[in-house]
Write an enzyme that holds these catalytic residues in place. Structure first.
Site, PDB file in Angstrom:
ATOM      1  N   GLY A  43       2.456   1.775  10.869  1.00 52.79           N
ATOM      2  CA  GLY A  43       3.379   2.976  10.792  1.00 52.79           C
ATOM      3  C   GLY A  43       4.208   3.378  12.130  1.00 52.79           C
TER       4      GLY A  43
ATOM      5  N   GLU B 178      -6.703   4.580   7.572  1.00 52.23           N
ATOM      6  CA  GLU B 178      -6.666   5.629   6.936  1.00 52.23           C
ATOM      7  C   GLU B 178      -7.608   7.093   6.890  1.00 52.23           C
ATOM      8  OE1 GLU B 178      -2.705   6.133   5.390  1.00 52.23           O
ATOM      9  OE2 GLU B 178      -1.573   5.475   7.240  1.00 52.23           O
TER      10      GLU B 178
ATOM     11  N   HIS C 237      -9.221   1.245   4.911  1.00 53.85           N
ATOM     12  CA  HIS C 237      -8.290   1.193   5.338  1.00 53.85           C
ATOM     13  C   HIS C 237      -8.622   2.396   6.626  1.00 53.85           C
ATOM     14  CE1 HIS C 237      -3.737   2.856   6.607  1.00 53.85           C
ATOM     15  NE2 HIS C 237      -3.590   1.615   5.792  1.00 53.85           N
TER      16      HIS C 237
ATOM     17  N   ASN D 128       1.157  -0.853  -0.180  1.00 53.08           N
ATOM     18  CA  ASN D 128       0.215   0.292   0.278  1.00 53.08           C
ATOM     19  C   ASN D 128       0.516   1.084  -0.377  1.00 53.08           C
ATOM     20  OD1 ASN D 128      -1.959   2.052   1.056  1.00 53.08           O
ATOM     21  ND2 ASN D 128      -2.476   1.721   2.464  1.00 53.08           N
ATOM     22  N   TRP D 129       1.038   1.867  -1.106  1.00 50.38           N
ATOM     23  CA  TRP D 129       2.047   2.874  -1.152  1.00 50.38           C
ATOM     24  C   TRP D 129       1.544   4.661  -0.725  1.00 50.38           C
ATOM     25  CZ3 TRP D 129       3.914   2.855  -6.542  1.00 50.38           C
ATOM     26  CH2 TRP D 129       4.740   1.319  -6.779  1.00 50.38           C
ATOM     27  N   LYS D 130      -0.200   4.533  -0.020  1.00 52.81           N
ATOM     28  CA  LYS D 130      -0.496   5.516   0.556  1.00 52.81           C
ATOM     29  C   LYS D 130      -0.045   6.921  -0.545  1.00 52.81           C
ATOM     30  CE  LYS D 130       0.707   3.984   4.403  1.00 52.81           C
ATOM     31  NZ  LYS D 130       0.466   3.138   6.432  1.00 52.81           N
TER      32      LYS D 130
ATOM     33  N   GLU E 162      -5.117  -5.063  10.718  1.00 46.55           N
ATOM     34  CA  GLU E 162      -4.276  -4.113  10.404  1.00 46.55           C
ATOM     35  C   GLU E 162      -4.456  -3.493  12.362  1.00 46.55           C
ATOM     36  OE1 GLU E 162      -2.668  -2.608   6.973  1.00 46.55           O
ATOM     37  OE2 GLU E 162      -3.644  -1.494   7.312  1.00 46.55           O
TER      38      GLU E 162
ATOM     39  N   SER F  86       3.471  -2.964   9.418  1.00 45.50           N
ATOM     40  CA  SER F  86       4.680  -2.312  10.470  1.00 45.50           C
ATOM     41  C   SER F  86       5.384  -3.848   9.956  1.00 45.50           C
ATOM     42  CB  SER F  86       5.278  -2.494  11.675  1.00 45.50           C
ATOM     43  OG  SER F  86       4.505  -0.682  12.347  1.00 45.50           O
TER      44      SER F  86
HETATM   45  C1  PEP Z   1      -0.681  -0.206   5.455  1.00 45.10           C
HETATM   46  O1  PEP Z   1      -0.708   1.616   6.372  1.00 45.10           O
HETATM   47  O2  PEP Z   1      -1.406  -0.198   5.556  1.00 45.10           O
HETATM   48  C2  PEP Z   1       0.056  -0.378   6.970  1.00 45.10           C
HETATM   49  C3  PEP Z   1       0.061  -1.347   7.351  1.00 45.10           C
HETATM   50  O3  PEP Z   1       1.151   0.242   6.858  1.00 45.10           O
HETATM   51  P1  PEP Z   1       2.599   0.444   7.253  1.00 45.10           P
HETATM   52  O4  PEP Z   1       3.382  -0.885   7.124  1.00 45.10           O
HETATM   53  O5  PEP Z   1       3.709   1.493   7.119  1.00 45.10           O
HETATM   54  O6  PEP Z   1       2.591   0.338   9.099  1.00 45.10           O
END
Ligand code: PEP
Length: 255
Positions: free
Chosen positions: A178, A102, A100, A14-16, A172, A217
């Site tokens: 993050g 976010e 997600h 997931n590049w956001k 998640e 992470s």
């Molecule tokens: C995500 O945003 O879906 C995610 C898992 O981010 P990260 O791996 O940076 O924690």
């Protein structure tokens, strides 16, 4: 073939809101040779909308599928700034992340909207990756299962049983996104087995086939342990998916 054997691992990045089209292209040119020999696994990348068409093109014929990060539930309409499932499907996009944390936290994505988005995605031939997970406070006060039950049951309400296994679910934990704080193997396995049991309450057959990913992470250093867990069918990777070398190392860590 049944259980975990029937579920092909998926490692999705997931590049956001990172990478221009040129940066996305250069990532793909660097990634493809690094994962070329890796069979038996699906790899996904989820670039921002402007890069989707170019990346669909440059990954054609490879094991990489391209996913969006969101979509609107209606096929078209007066919804300024939104993109629909048929529009994504027309580009050759394989699926889309939905729900997600976010988007839930910063853009008011609701379970009610997700109830409509999931069947709309399936109807357009897109594979949804539905994200669910608890906050740190919810985990601390023992509410993890209540939160997961609520999100899984609510968000999948309008997906018919026969199509349930076409939805990928990503567990998640919000406190792990993050933050560099990864769930322990025990926490990840327990939550994902619980999510599978929730799907089984709807359909046992679907639960055996549904791919459930861990996200939060994931790095090259912790991927192997997480991906080896019996109920974990892959990973949704944020930060560590932005670098082709690191992402390829996570793909290599899948069993
Ligand atoms: C995500 O945003 O879906 C995610 C898992 O981010 P990260 O791996 O940076 O924690």
């Amino acid at each position: 073939m049944s259980g975990a054997d029937a579920r092909r691992p998926l490692i999705a990045g997931n590049w956001k809101m990172y990478k221009t089209v040129a940066e996305a292209e250069s990532f793909v040119q660097s990634l493809l040779p690094r994962i070329a020999g890796r069979a038996g696994i699906d790899v996904g990348i989820c670039p921002p909308f402007p890069a989707l068409a170019a990346i669909v093109d440059s990954t054609r014929g490879s094991s990489v599928g391209v996913y969006a990060q969101n979509m609107h539930q209606e096929p078209e309409g007066a919804f300024t700034g939104e993109v629909s499932a048929p529009m994504l499907a027309e580009l050759g996009v394989q699926g889309t992340i939905l729900g997600h944390s976010e988007r839930r936290e910063q853009f008011g994505e609701s379970d009610r909207a997700l109830q409509l988005k999931l069947p709309a995605a399936l109807q357009a031939g897109l594979e949804p990756i539905l994200c669910v997970g608890e906050t740190e406070e919810e985990r601390e006060r023992g509410d993890t299962e209540r939160k997961l039950r609520h999100q899984v049951q609510e968000d999948l309400t309008r997906v018919e049983d026969a199509r349930l296994s076409e939805v990928v679910i990503a567990y998640e934990p919000i406190w792990a996104i993050g933050s560099g704080k990864v769930a322990t193997a025990e926490q990840a396995q327990e939550a994902i087995a619980f999510i599978r049991a929730l799907v089984a309450d709807r359909s046992r057959v679907a639960a055996e086939r549904t791919r459930i990913l861990y996200g939060g992470s994931v790095k090259a250093e912790n991927a192997q342990e997480l991906l080896a867990l019996p109920d974990v069918d892959g990973a949704l990777v944020g930060g560590a998916s932005l670098d082709a070398d690191t992402f390829a190392a996570i793909v290599a860590a899948a069993p």
